[in-house]
Design a protein around this motif. Structure first.
Motif, PDB file in Angstrom:
ATOM      1  N   TYR A   1       0.805  -1.219   0.000  1.00 49.89           N
ATOM      2  CA  TYR A   1       0.000   0.000   0.000  1.00 49.89           C
ATOM      3  C   TYR A   1       0.842   1.276   0.000  1.00 49.89           C
ATOM      4  CZ  TYR A   1      -4.419  -2.467   0.397  1.00 49.89           C
ATOM      5  OH  TYR A   1      -5.503  -3.240   0.121  1.00 49.89           O
TER       6      TYR A   1
ATOM      7  N   PRO B   1       4.024   1.855  -0.936  1.00 46.68           N
ATOM      8  CA  PRO B   1       4.696   2.102  -2.219  1.00 46.68           C
ATOM      9  C   PRO B   1       3.732   2.529  -3.320  1.00 46.68           C
ATOM     10  CG  PRO B   1       5.567   0.113  -1.211  1.00 46.68           C
ATOM     11  CD  PRO B   1       4.376   0.516  -0.403  1.00 46.68           C
ATOM     12  N   LEU B   2       2.547   1.923  -3.372  1.00 45.31           N
ATOM     13  CA  LEU B   2       1.593   2.285  -4.422  1.00 45.31           C
ATOM     14  C   LEU B   2       1.003   3.672  -4.182  1.00 45.31           C
ATOM     15  CD1 LEU B   2      -0.279  -1.087  -5.052  1.00 45.31           C
ATOM     16  CD2 LEU B   2       1.291   0.101  -6.599  1.00 45.31           C
TER      17      LEU B   2
ATOM     18  N   ALA C   1       2.582   6.088  -2.780  1.00 41.42           N
ATOM     19  CA  ALA C   1       3.647   7.009  -3.189  1.00 41.42           C
ATOM     20  C   ALA C   1       3.717   7.118  -4.703  1.00 41.42           C
ATOM     21  CB  ALA C   1       4.984   6.525  -2.625  1.00 41.42           C
ATOM     22  N   LYS C   2       3.493   6.013  -5.382  1.00 40.23           N
ATOM     23  CA  LYS C   2       3.496   6.015  -6.845  1.00 40.23           C
ATOM     24  C   LYS C   2       2.359   6.857  -7.393  1.00 40.23           C
ATOM     25  CE  LYS C   2       2.864   2.887 -10.792  1.00 40.23           C
ATOM     26  NZ  LYS C   2       2.605   1.480 -11.209  1.00 40.23           N
ATOM     27  N   ARG C   3       1.189   6.793  -6.733  1.00 41.20           N
ATOM     28  CA  ARG C   3       0.013   7.502  -7.231  1.00 41.20           C
ATOM     29  C   ARG C   3      -0.225   8.782  -6.437  1.00 41.20           C
ATOM     30  NH1 ARG C   3      -2.927   5.115 -11.143  1.00 41.20           N
ATOM     31  NH2 ARG C   3      -3.376   7.329 -11.402  1.00 41.20           N
ATOM     32  N   ARG C   4       0.816   9.598  -6.316  1.00 41.68           N
ATOM     33  CA  ARG C   4       0.658  10.900  -5.652  1.00 41.68           C
ATOM     34  C   ARG C   4      -0.285  11.820  -6.411  1.00 41.68           C
ATOM     35  NH1 ARG C   4       6.380  10.244  -4.753  1.00 41.68           N
ATOM     36  NH2 ARG C   4       6.845  10.016  -2.520  1.00 41.68           N
ATOM     37  N   ASP C   5      -0.580  11.470  -7.661  1.00 43.20           N
ATOM     38  CA  ASP C   5      -1.516  12.286  -8.424  1.00 43.20           C
ATOM     39  C   ASP C   5      -2.926  12.208  -7.865  1.00 43.20           C
ATOM     40  OD1 ASP C   5      -1.372   9.556  -9.230  1.00 43.20           O
ATOM     41  OD2 ASP C   5      -2.502  10.022 -11.061  1.00 43.20           O
TER      42      ASP C   5
ATOM     43  N   PRO D   1       4.977  -7.651  -5.609  1.00 39.75           N
ATOM     44  CA  PRO D   1       4.640  -6.642  -6.629  1.00 39.75           C
ATOM     45  C   PRO D   1       5.058  -7.078  -8.027  1.00 39.75           C
ATOM     46  CG  PRO D   1       5.751  -5.655  -4.738  1.00 39.75           C
ATOM     47  CD  PRO D   1       5.888  -7.132  -4.588  1.00 39.75           C
ATOM     48  N   ASN D   2       4.274  -6.664  -8.991  1.00 38.15           N
ATOM     49  CA  ASN D   2       4.571  -6.884 -10.409  1.00 38.15           C
ATOM     50  C   ASN D   2       4.775  -8.353 -10.761  1.00 38.15           C
ATOM     51  OD1 ASN D   2       4.591  -4.028 -10.927  1.00 38.15           O
ATOM     52  ND2 ASN D   2       6.629  -3.968  -9.984  1.00 38.15           N
TER      53      ASN D   2
ATOM     54  N   GLU E   1      -0.856  -3.944 -12.091  1.00 37.58           N
ATOM     55  CA  GLU E   1      -0.866  -4.303 -10.670  1.00 37.58           C
ATOM     56  C   GLU E   1      -2.291  -4.256 -10.122  1.00 37.58           C
ATOM     57  OE1 GLU E   1      -0.397  -5.591  -7.330  1.00 37.58           O
ATOM     58  OE2 GLU E   1       1.531  -5.373  -8.381  1.00 37.58           O
TER      59      GLU E   1
ATOM     60  N   GLU F   1      -2.987  -1.754  -7.333  1.00 35.89           N
ATOM     61  CA  GLU F   1      -3.092  -0.385  -7.821  1.00 35.89           C
ATOM     62  C   GLU F   1      -4.467  -0.146  -8.441  1.00 35.89           C
ATOM     63  OE1 GLU F   1      -0.890   2.765 -10.880  1.00 35.89           O
ATOM     64  OE2 GLU F   1       0.038   0.827 -10.420  1.00 35.89           O
TER      65      GLU F   1
END
Length: 328
Positions: free
Chosen positions: A19, A21-22, A24-28, A248-249, A274, A277
């Motif tokens: 959670y 890491p994802l 952080a990846k989807r800061r948008d 992941p992945n 993922e 995600e």
């Protein structure tokens, strides 16, 4: 609205490996605003790394506020915490199980701002399997096999979803309750304190005219978690193979075997998208666009009933005394 402000409670493996890491990846679309764990030092360490507030009590975090949504990743039953978060006006994404009993969920309205995480629903391979489902009226047999030290979540809901040709929303762990309700499953448990083997089998409801079988092995010292689902019908087979959990992945594979005249045709699919995600994106759409989740309160309740029916059936077969909700 901009990025959705979220707080996390429960900072174990799921939070650290999946959670956070994802998110952080989807800061948008997400902004982590607070974290909480019973281990206050652990929460403080992660909070400092993330630059957010940390707590060792979930109620204190809820009272402080400053976020729109709560992601619940604690072990065990989540009923009381989810009820408290909903009462505070939060949107909630809660990992399964939502609770251990229906009583814990009394008072939560059916239209609660609640999404229950069944990540296999959002797996591209699972959704592709639904689009490749067998022809109507074909005889079917479904098998589910889970092994390893992972959560062992039975993805058997695929079976009634295929049999009844329901849309993707039917793919939920909780949907197995229809099997237990309609077919009176045969249950076998083996093991000591925690059953090492759980088997459930029975007949699919019409019009499937087929059978299902679920088998789960608990092997705490075996590191390779694996789960497979196979659906066999008159015209071929479909098989899902899920990888080790929280990896992941690591794509789920879907193998479709079909008959073409006197020949067999095998097609394999592996999608790197993922699933966790995709589930988080679905949660964001639930909050910002009011798009209903694949599983909410109703699905979670069916999940509880499924487990209780399996327990009751086992008690009936073995002569064990039981009470409470299991016998209602």
């Amino acid at each position: 609205m901009g990025a959705l402000k979220v707080a996390l409670v429960g900072l174990g493996v799921a939070a650290q490996v999946v959670y956070l890491p994802l998110l952080a990846k989807r800061r948008d679309i997400f902004q982590v605003s607070a974290v909480c764990d019973l281990d206050g030092d652990h929460a403080e360490t992660l909070g400092r790394e993330l630059g957010v507030r940390s707590y060792d009590r979930a109620m204190a975090m809820l009272e402080a506020g400053g976020f729109h949504a709560l992601i619940v990743l604690t072990p065990g039953s989540h009923g009381p915490l989810v009820k408290a978060a909903l009462a505070c006006g939060c949107w909630v994404l809660c990992e399964k199980p939502l609770a251990y009993s229906r009583a814990e969920l009394r008072g939560i309205p059916g239209d609660a701002r609640l999404m229950v995480g069944y990540v296999k629903q959002y797996d591209p391979a699972t959704q592709r399997l639904l689009s490749a489902r067998p022809l109507p009226g074909s005889r079917q047999r479904g098998d589910h096999r889970g092994s390893g030290n992972g959560p062992g979540t039975a993805a058997a809901p695929l079976l009634p979803g295929l049999a009844r040709r329901r849309p993707a929303r039917a793919v939920r762990h909780a949907a197995a309750g229809r099997l237990a309700r309609d077919c009176g499953p045969c249950v076998r448990l083996a093991g000591r304190r925690l059953p090492a083997l759980v088997e459930v089998s029975g007949r699919l409801p019409d019009p499937a005219r087929g059978r299902y079988g679920l088998c789960w092995h608990h092997l705490p010292d075996y590191p390779v978690y694996r789960e497979t689902i196979a659906v066999h019908h008159d015209h071929g087979s479909l098989e899902l193979c899920f990888p080790t959990h929280y990896l992941p992945n690591a794509p789920t594979s879907l193998t479709v075997l079909s008959r073409t005249g006197t020949a067999e045709r095998t097609v394999a699919y592996r999608d790197l998208a993922e699933a966790y995600e995709r589930q988080l994106v679905a949660f964001h759409r639930f909050v910002t666009q009011d798009e209903p989740p694949l599983t909410g309160l109703d699905g979670a309740l069916k999940d509880i009933v499924t487990a209780q029916r399996i327990i009751r059936r086992h008690a009936e077969q073995t002569g064990l005394p039981i009470g409470g909700e299991c016998v209602e």
